[in-house]
Design an enzyme around this catalytic site. Sequence first.
Site, PDB file in Angstrom:
ATOM      1  N   SER A  63      -6.377 -17.558 -16.060  1.00  0.00           N
ATOM      2  CA  SER A  63      -6.317 -16.099 -16.150  1.00  0.00           C
ATOM      3  C   SER A  63      -5.109 -15.667 -16.968  1.00  0.00           C
ATOM      4  CB  SER A  63      -6.174 -15.547 -14.731  1.00  0.00           C
ATOM      5  OG  SER A  63      -5.877 -14.180 -14.748  1.00  0.00           O
ATOM      6  N   TYR A  77      -2.216 -15.197  -6.034  1.00  0.00           N
ATOM      7  CA  TYR A  77      -3.413 -15.549  -6.815  1.00  0.00           C
ATOM      8  C   TYR A  77      -3.004 -16.100  -8.178  1.00  0.00           C
ATOM      9  CZ  TYR A  77      -7.201 -15.029 -10.133  1.00  0.00           C
ATOM     10  OH  TYR A  77      -8.103 -15.276 -11.147  1.00  0.00           O
ATOM     11  N   LYS A 122      -3.262 -20.100 -10.104  1.00  0.00           N
ATOM     12  CA  LYS A 122      -3.767 -20.446 -11.447  1.00  0.00           C
ATOM     13  C   LYS A 122      -2.694 -21.189 -12.234  1.00  0.00           C
ATOM     14  CE  LYS A 122      -7.866 -18.697 -11.083  1.00  0.00           C
ATOM     15  NZ  LYS A 122      -9.039 -19.542 -11.060  1.00  0.00           N
TER      16      LYS A 122
HETATM   17  P1  NAD Z   1     -16.623 -14.813  -8.264  1.00  0.00           P
HETATM   18  O1  NAD Z   1     -15.949 -14.630  -6.967  1.00  0.00           O
HETATM   19  O2  NAD Z   1     -17.754 -13.927  -8.600  1.00  0.00           O
HETATM   20  O3  NAD Z   1     -17.111 -16.337  -8.419  1.00  0.00           O
HETATM   21  C1  NAD Z   1     -16.442 -17.405  -7.809  1.00  0.00           C
HETATM   22  C2  NAD Z   1     -17.507 -18.224  -7.101  1.00  0.00           C
HETATM   23  O4  NAD Z   1     -16.885 -19.346  -6.480  1.00  0.00           O
HETATM   24  C3  NAD Z   1     -18.231 -17.443  -6.012  1.00  0.00           C
HETATM   25  O5  NAD Z   1     -19.608 -17.638  -6.149  1.00  0.00           O
HETATM   26  C4  NAD Z   1     -17.708 -18.064  -4.728  1.00  0.00           C
HETATM   27  O6  NAD Z   1     -18.667 -18.007  -3.697  1.00  0.00           O
HETATM   28  C5  NAD Z   1     -17.408 -19.483  -5.168  1.00  0.00           C
HETATM   29  N1  NAD Z   1     -16.388 -20.176  -4.388  1.00  0.00           N
HETATM   30  C6  NAD Z   1     -15.160 -19.740  -4.046  1.00  0.00           C
HETATM   31  N2  NAD Z   1     -14.507 -20.683  -3.361  1.00  0.00           N
HETATM   32  C7  NAD Z   1     -15.330 -21.750  -3.273  1.00  0.00           C
HETATM   33  C8  NAD Z   1     -15.221 -23.027  -2.709  1.00  0.00           C
HETATM   34  N3  NAD Z   1     -14.125 -23.417  -2.061  1.00  0.00           N
HETATM   35  N4  NAD Z   1     -16.272 -23.878  -2.816  1.00  0.00           N
HETATM   36  C9  NAD Z   1     -17.394 -23.509  -3.463  1.00  0.00           C
HETATM   37  N5  NAD Z   1     -17.556 -22.308  -4.016  1.00  0.00           N
HETATM   38  C10 NAD Z   1     -16.532 -21.434  -3.927  1.00  0.00           C
HETATM   39  O7  NAD Z   1     -15.494 -14.723  -9.381  1.00  0.00           O
HETATM   40  P2  NAD Z   1     -15.649 -14.662 -10.962  1.00  0.00           P
HETATM   41  O8  NAD Z   1     -15.240 -13.314 -11.404  1.00  0.00           O
HETATM   42  O9  NAD Z   1     -16.951 -15.200 -11.378  1.00  0.00           O
HETATM   43  O10 NAD Z   1     -14.479 -15.645 -11.360  1.00  0.00           O
HETATM   44  C11 NAD Z   1     -14.716 -17.012 -11.631  1.00  0.00           C
HETATM   45  C12 NAD Z   1     -13.387 -17.695 -11.873  1.00  0.00           C
HETATM   46  O11 NAD Z   1     -12.722 -17.054 -12.955  1.00  0.00           O
HETATM   47  C13 NAD Z   1     -12.431 -17.638 -10.679  1.00  0.00           C
HETATM   48  O12 NAD Z   1     -11.759 -18.864 -10.610  1.00  0.00           O
HETATM   49  C14 NAD Z   1     -11.472 -16.533 -11.065  1.00  0.00           C
HETATM   50  O13 NAD Z   1     -10.208 -16.721 -10.492  1.00  0.00           O
HETATM   51  C15 NAD Z   1     -11.415 -16.682 -12.565  1.00  0.00           C
HETATM   52  N6  NAD Z   1     -11.060 -15.427 -13.242  1.00  0.00           N
HETATM   53  C16 NAD Z   1     -11.793 -14.303 -13.014  1.00  0.00           C
HETATM   54  C17 NAD Z   1     -11.441 -13.117 -13.640  1.00  0.00           C
HETATM   55  C18 NAD Z   1     -12.190 -11.848 -13.372  1.00  0.00           C
HETATM   56  O14 NAD Z   1     -11.637 -10.782 -13.625  1.00  0.00           O
HETATM   57  N7  NAD Z   1     -13.425 -11.890 -12.895  1.00  0.00           N
HETATM   58  C19 NAD Z   1     -10.357 -13.091 -14.534  1.00  0.00           C
HETATM   59  C20 NAD Z   1      -9.643 -14.263 -14.757  1.00  0.00           C
HETATM   60  C21 NAD Z   1     -10.007 -15.438 -14.102  1.00  0.00           C
HETATM   61  C1  WQD Z   2      -7.648  -2.544 -15.029  1.00  0.00           C
HETATM   62  C2  WQD Z   2      -6.852  -1.269 -15.244  1.00  0.00           C
HETATM   63  C3  WQD Z   2      -5.488  -0.592 -13.357  1.00  0.00           C
HETATM   64  C4  WQD Z   2      -8.828   0.215 -10.684  1.00  0.00           C
HETATM   65  C5  WQD Z   2      -7.284  -8.028 -12.700  1.00  0.00           C
HETATM   66  C6  WQD Z   2      -6.431  -9.137 -12.159  1.00  0.00           C
HETATM   67  C7  WQD Z   2      -6.299 -10.226 -13.178  1.00  0.00           C
HETATM   68  C8  WQD Z   2      -7.679 -10.683 -13.670  1.00  0.00           C
HETATM   69  C9  WQD Z   2      -8.517  -9.531 -14.115  1.00  0.00           C
HETATM   70  C10 WQD Z   2      -8.411 -12.544 -12.356  1.00  0.00           C
HETATM   71  C11 WQD Z   2      -5.437  -1.374 -14.678  1.00  0.00           C
HETATM   72  C12 WQD Z   2      -6.581   0.418 -13.656  1.00  0.00           C
HETATM   73  C13 WQD Z   2      -8.092  -0.122 -11.790  1.00  0.00           C
HETATM   74  C14 WQD Z   2      -8.795   1.561 -10.213  1.00  0.00           C
HETATM   75  C15 WQD Z   2      -7.319   2.113 -12.028  1.00  0.00           C
HETATM   76  N1  WQD Z   2      -8.439 -11.301 -12.624  1.00  0.00           N
HETATM   77  N2  WQD Z   2      -7.353   0.815 -12.460  1.00  0.00           N
HETATM   78  N3  WQD Z   2      -8.036   2.456 -10.930  1.00  0.00           N
HETATM   79  O1  WQD Z   2      -5.486  -5.495 -12.887  1.00  0.00           O
HETATM   80  O2  WQD Z   2      -5.932  -5.693 -15.362  1.00  0.00           O
HETATM   81  O3  WQD Z   2      -6.643  -7.482 -13.850  1.00  0.00           O
HETATM   82  O4  WQD Z   2      -8.564  -8.543 -13.075  1.00  0.00           O
HETATM   83  O5  WQD Z   2      -7.741 -13.404 -12.853  1.00  0.00           O
HETATM   84  O6  WQD Z   2      -5.626 -11.264 -12.571  1.00  0.00           O
HETATM   85  O7  WQD Z   2      -5.162  -8.613 -11.825  1.00  0.00           O
HETATM   86  O8  WQD Z   2      -7.857  -5.371 -13.806  1.00  0.00           O
HETATM   87  O9  WQD Z   2      -9.808  -3.960 -13.411  1.00  0.00           O
HETATM   88  O10 WQD Z   2      -8.063  -4.149 -11.603  1.00  0.00           O
HETATM   89  O11 WQD Z   2      -7.538  -2.913 -13.674  1.00  0.00           O
HETATM   90  O12 WQD Z   2      -6.659   2.957 -12.636  1.00  0.00           O
HETATM   91  O13 WQD Z   2      -9.423   1.899  -9.207  1.00  0.00           O
HETATM   92  O14 WQD Z   2      -7.479  -0.216 -14.530  1.00  0.00           O
HETATM   93  O15 WQD Z   2      -4.288   0.049 -13.074  1.00  0.00           O
HETATM   94  O16 WQD Z   2      -4.614  -0.717 -15.562  1.00  0.00           O
HETATM   95  P1  WQD Z   2      -6.344  -5.939 -13.964  1.00  0.00           P
HETATM   96  P2  WQD Z   2      -8.391  -4.104 -13.049  1.00  0.00           P
END
Ligand code: NAD
Ligand code: WQD
Length: 369
Positions: free
Chosen positions: A153, A178, A182
């Site tokens: 991330s 969190y 990572k």
């Molecule tokens: P998500 O929660 O939709 O998907 C994660 C999946 O992993 C889910 O289906 C959950 O049930 C499964 N899971 C969690 N723990 C598990 C375990 N111990 N064993 C088996 N399955 C398990 O999340 P996502 O948005 O699809 O994110 C996927 C990955 O990308 C995550 O690692 C997340 O940290 C990373 N990521 C997501 C974002 C985002 O904004 N969505 C941003 C950066 C990084």
């Molecule tokens: C986006 C912008 C908020 C909600 C997060 C995680 C990051 C990564 C991606 C996993 C920000 C603003 C949001 C609301 C708002 N995930 N906002 N009102 O915080 O950039 O990133 O998701 O790795 O680790 O921190 O994403 O969608 O929460 O926010 O004003 O109700 O929207 O302040 O500027 P963020 P977000």
Amino acid sequence: MFCFSYVTFETDSIYVNKLIYYGESSDILATILVTGGGGYIGSHTCVELLNSNHCVISVDNYCNSSKESLNRVEMITGKKIISYCGDIRNPDILRKIFRENKIDAVIHFAGLKSVKESVLNPLEYYDNNVCGTINLCEIMKEFLVKNLVFSSSATVYNSDLTSPFNEEMPVGKVSSPYGRTKYVIEEILRDLKNSDIEWSISILRYFNPVGAHESGLIGEDPLGIPNNLMPFVSKVALGIFPYLTVFSKDYNTRDGTCIRDYIHVMDLARGHLLALEKILSENGIEVYNLGSGMGYSVLEFIDAFEKICESKINYKIGEKRQGDLPIVYADTTKAREELGFKVIYDIKKMCVDTLNWQRKNPSGYSNTR
Ligand code: NAD
Ligand code: WQD
């Protein structure tokens, strides 16, 4: 020649044997284990993998998703996924999967992802994300499968940096447990590679994934009240929530609201295929930013969404959210030059596809969870 295989499925602790048709064996490029395949990014990546003729095996404990997403992936692609219900911290389930399938590479999405929740339950986050990854790597090593794409991330970058972030910039000074999971996993993977040159690892640092598959069959389905902007905005558009709270207009940005790099989930999914191609063709460990390289403020984002849904998104200006950085966007040069990665979809398409998914599934997969 056709390729069939008997697979044992674990569905709610009932075991069933199924004969799976993979298509013509000569068509299959590689067999990929997707951890967290039922989740938001995992399910969209499964679509891209199947459409590119990979054989897909998913393992998910569905703690934050629904099995229905994988049924929908099969509907979209007309192809089968071999799916296991299980936790990646359980070595027995992983051994079973590796014994029953000849896996070429793993794309590792499984993990917990809520910043807020991680502050309240740090141990749960370290256990799931860090211990889960260690367990996965142990079993991969045992079965001599050393090709891994890992979901990291943008949150790992030091919080005092100035955007655009490039992969050489310092990481680790993060603002939540969190983010630290990572960062720690990235370090573990580097140590693993140092210990054994046969590993081939791609660490992908996502910026802000949004959008949905254009069929509207799969999309983001957060449990409870969404923390992230896009799911909240789309629920306001549908009248599920009365208004959005914009977390402050006092930032030093062009309109006072925070700037983020939003990337369409299908572009992100394609990035995984490019990373996969790379790890399957050469050994190494590389980190890539996956973002669009462009920043939109919260108000610009709302404006883009209003144009698509042709109605007003009610919002109120609220307090700053702890830990929010004013400006975060990616330098995408490395992914472009080394993976050939370039986003196709713009913010309009992100809004169109999210709205389509939300309209077709106002309660997400809820009746199937
Ligand atoms: P998500 O929660 O939709 O998907 C994660 C999946 O992993 C889910 O289906 C959950 O049930 C499964 N899971 C969690 N723990 C598990 C375990 N111990 N064993 C088996 N399955 C398990 O999340 P996502 O948005 O699809 O994110 C996927 C990955 O990308 C995550 O690692 C997340 O940290 C990373 N990521 C997501 C974002 C985002 O904004 N969505 C941003 C950066 C990084
Ligand atoms: C986006 C912008 C908020 C909600 C997060 C995680 C990051 C990564 C991606 C996993 C920000 C603003 C949001 C609301 C708002 N995930 N906002 N009102 O915080 O950039 O990133 O998701 O790795 O680790 O921190 O994403 O969608 O929460 O926010 O004003 O109700 O929207 O302040 O500027 P963020 P977000």
